[in-house]
Scaffold this active site. Structure first.
Site, PDB file in Angstrom:
ATOM      1  N   ASP A  34      -9.120  -1.904   4.126  1.00 24.12           N
ATOM      2  CA  ASP A  34      -9.178  -0.801   5.088  1.00 24.12           C
ATOM      3  C   ASP A  34      -8.840   0.551   4.477  1.00 24.12           C
ATOM      4  O   ASP A  34      -9.236   1.596   4.996  1.00 24.12           O
ATOM      5  CB  ASP A  34      -8.194  -1.063   6.238  1.00 24.12           C
ATOM      6  CG  ASP A  34      -6.756  -1.172   5.733  1.00 24.12           C
ATOM      7  OD1 ASP A  34      -6.539  -1.828   4.699  1.00 24.12           O
ATOM      8  OD2 ASP A  34      -5.848  -0.591   6.368  1.00 24.12           O
ATOM      9  N   THR A  36      -0.844   0.207   6.806  1.00 22.97           N
ATOM     10  CA  THR A  36      -0.568  -0.842   5.831  1.00 22.97           C
ATOM     11  C   THR A  36      -0.523  -2.204   6.523  1.00 22.97           C
ATOM     12  O   THR A  36       0.007  -2.307   7.630  1.00 22.97           O
ATOM     13  CB  THR A  36       0.742  -0.579   5.058  1.00 22.97           C
ATOM     14  OG1 THR A  36       1.075  -1.754   4.304  1.00 22.97           O
ATOM     15  CG2 THR A  36       1.899  -0.236   5.972  1.00 22.97           C
ATOM     16  N   THR A  44       0.881  -1.176   0.000  1.00 26.68           N
ATOM     17  CA  THR A  44       0.000   0.000   0.000  1.00 26.68           C
ATOM     18  C   THR A  44       0.910   1.214   0.000  1.00 26.68           C
ATOM     19  O   THR A  44       2.095   1.088   0.302  1.00 26.68           O
ATOM     20  CB  THR A  44      -0.884  -0.004   1.284  1.00 26.68           C
ATOM     21  OG1 THR A  44      -1.907  -0.967   1.140  1.00 26.68           O
ATOM     22  CG2 THR A  44      -1.537   1.318   1.573  1.00 26.68           C
TER      23      THR A  44
HETATM   24  N1  ASP Z   1      -4.141  -2.562   3.774  1.00 25.12           N
HETATM   25  C1  ASP Z   1      -4.157  -3.008   2.404  1.00 25.12           C
HETATM   26  C2  ASP Z   1      -5.411  -3.764   2.148  1.00 25.12           C
HETATM   27  O1  ASP Z   1      -5.761  -4.603   2.965  1.00 25.12           O
HETATM   28  C3  ASP Z   1      -3.005  -3.856   2.039  1.00 25.12           C
HETATM   29  C4  ASP Z   1      -1.670  -3.491   2.598  1.00 25.12           C
HETATM   30  O2  ASP Z   1      -1.487  -2.445   3.148  1.00 25.12           O
HETATM   31  O3  ASP Z   1      -0.746  -4.256   2.474  1.00 25.12           O
HETATM   32  O4  ASP Z   1      -6.010  -3.588   1.128  1.00 25.12           O
END
Ligand code: ASP
Length: 328
Positions: free
Chosen positions: A218, A238, A187
């Site tokens: 999220d 993230t 992210t």
């Molecule tokens: N938080 C992000 C999601 O779940 C993914 C990530 O940050 O790695 O879409």
């Protein structure tokens, strides 16, 4: 405090900006040194894009937007160009942005055509009728606002095609749970504090490789992956989004500070190293308080990240060691 700061006008002294490029950093050996160098350069360029605006008296909101646009345009991060593919080998992108001064927020989820999802989120914020727009309607909204639109294939890079192949093979073999953080997700996000002391945060993502079609994480959920409130904190998260949603993690961080009286760094560490780790997930965040420097804790192998501190010094990193690049 650095001597250089003594020569800066005092109204610039409280400016700060921080960003992350996801807690799913690849193991060092999986990329060439030239690619790591380019990754760090892209982090620095994104920081400078936001910093230029702050120095010129621009808003924290515009600064985080500029940072995230730069990261979306880099193939090294899972957002915009180079974003993860879902189980149908499609991109469904999520983004949000929040203004700590007014608590205004805008977000889009599962967009497939707007080149920079954070700009669509910003357009939603500016429009003010909704906080979150979804799917084709969000893309149509972005197009109607004159934002650059692309064919969905624009976002695809060879690395993401390979990541999807690996994740599908793991799923078929029943070993998906053993995937590394880097194989799973990533992210980008940014936080900033401007001359008026206002805070803002923005986050953008492709989600995780091989995610279910229609899955929203999220990132576009205010209070889960992104939150900003003046006088308290700005934060971009993230990690496995489902846990951040269930913990209402970004808002929980603010609540620890606002109602619990915790200091930002202590609250952020507790969130990442205790609360989220207890769920067994890799997690990270970048956050900034009413004063002081950004914090960027993570509990994984690495997290692409960077900040320009209140002394004006720029630092970037992908793993444990920091690269101090001097004055921004
Ligand atoms: N938080 C992000 C999601 O779940 C993914 C990530 O940050 O790695 O879409």
């Amino acid at each position: 405090m650095c001597a250089r700061l003594l020569h800066r006008p005092s109204y610039l002294a409280n400016l700060a900006i921080g960003l992350h490029g996801g807690c799913g950093t690849l193991a060092r050996g999986l990329q060439s040194e030239a690619e790591w160098r380019e990754t760090r350069e892209h982090l620095a360029q994104a920081l400078r894009a936001g910093w230029r605006l702050l120095i010129a008296g621009g808003s924290a909101l515009d600064a985080v937007q500029a940072c995230v646009v730069a990261l979306e345009d880099s193939p090294h991060f899972n957002a915009g160009y180079g974003a993860a593919l879902n189980e149908a080998a499609e991109h469904e992108l999520d983004a949000s942005i929040m203004d700590g001064a007014t608590l205004a927020a805008g977000a889009v989820c599962a967009v497939r055509r707007v080149r920079n999802p954070v700009l669509a989120a910003r357009a939603v914020l500016d429009d003010g009728q909704a906080v979150l727009l979804t799917g084709p309607a969000a893309d149509d909204f972005a197009a109607a606002r004159g934002l650059a639109m692309v064919e969905p294939g624009y976002f695809t890079t060879p690395r993401r095609v390979e990541a999807l192949r690996v994740q599908k093979a793991r799923a078929a073999a029943g070993t998906a749970a053993q995937s590394s953080e880097a194989e799973r997700h990533g992210t980008v996000g940014a936080v900033a504090r401007d001359r008026q002391g206002h805070l803002a945060a923005a986050t953008s993502t492709g989600g995780f490789n091989n995610k279910p079609r229609g899955r929203v994480g999220d990132t576009p959920i205010v209070g889960a992956g992104t939150y900003a409130r003046d006088g308290v904190c700005a934060v971009s998260c993230t990690g496995q989004g489902e846990i951040f949603m269930r913990r209402v993690a970004a808002y929980d961080l603010a609540a620890r500070i606002l109602y619990g009286g915790q200091a930002l760094a202590a609250a952020a560490d507790e969130m990442v190293f205790t609360t989220l780790r207890n769920h067994g997930i890799g997690a990270g965040l970048v956050a900034l308080g009413a004063t002081g420097n950004p914090v960027a804790p993570f509990n994984t192998l690495g997290m692409a990240r960077g900040w320009i501190a209140i002394d004006g010094e720029l630092t970037v990193a992908t793993h444990r060691e920091l690269h101090a690049l001097g004055p921004a």
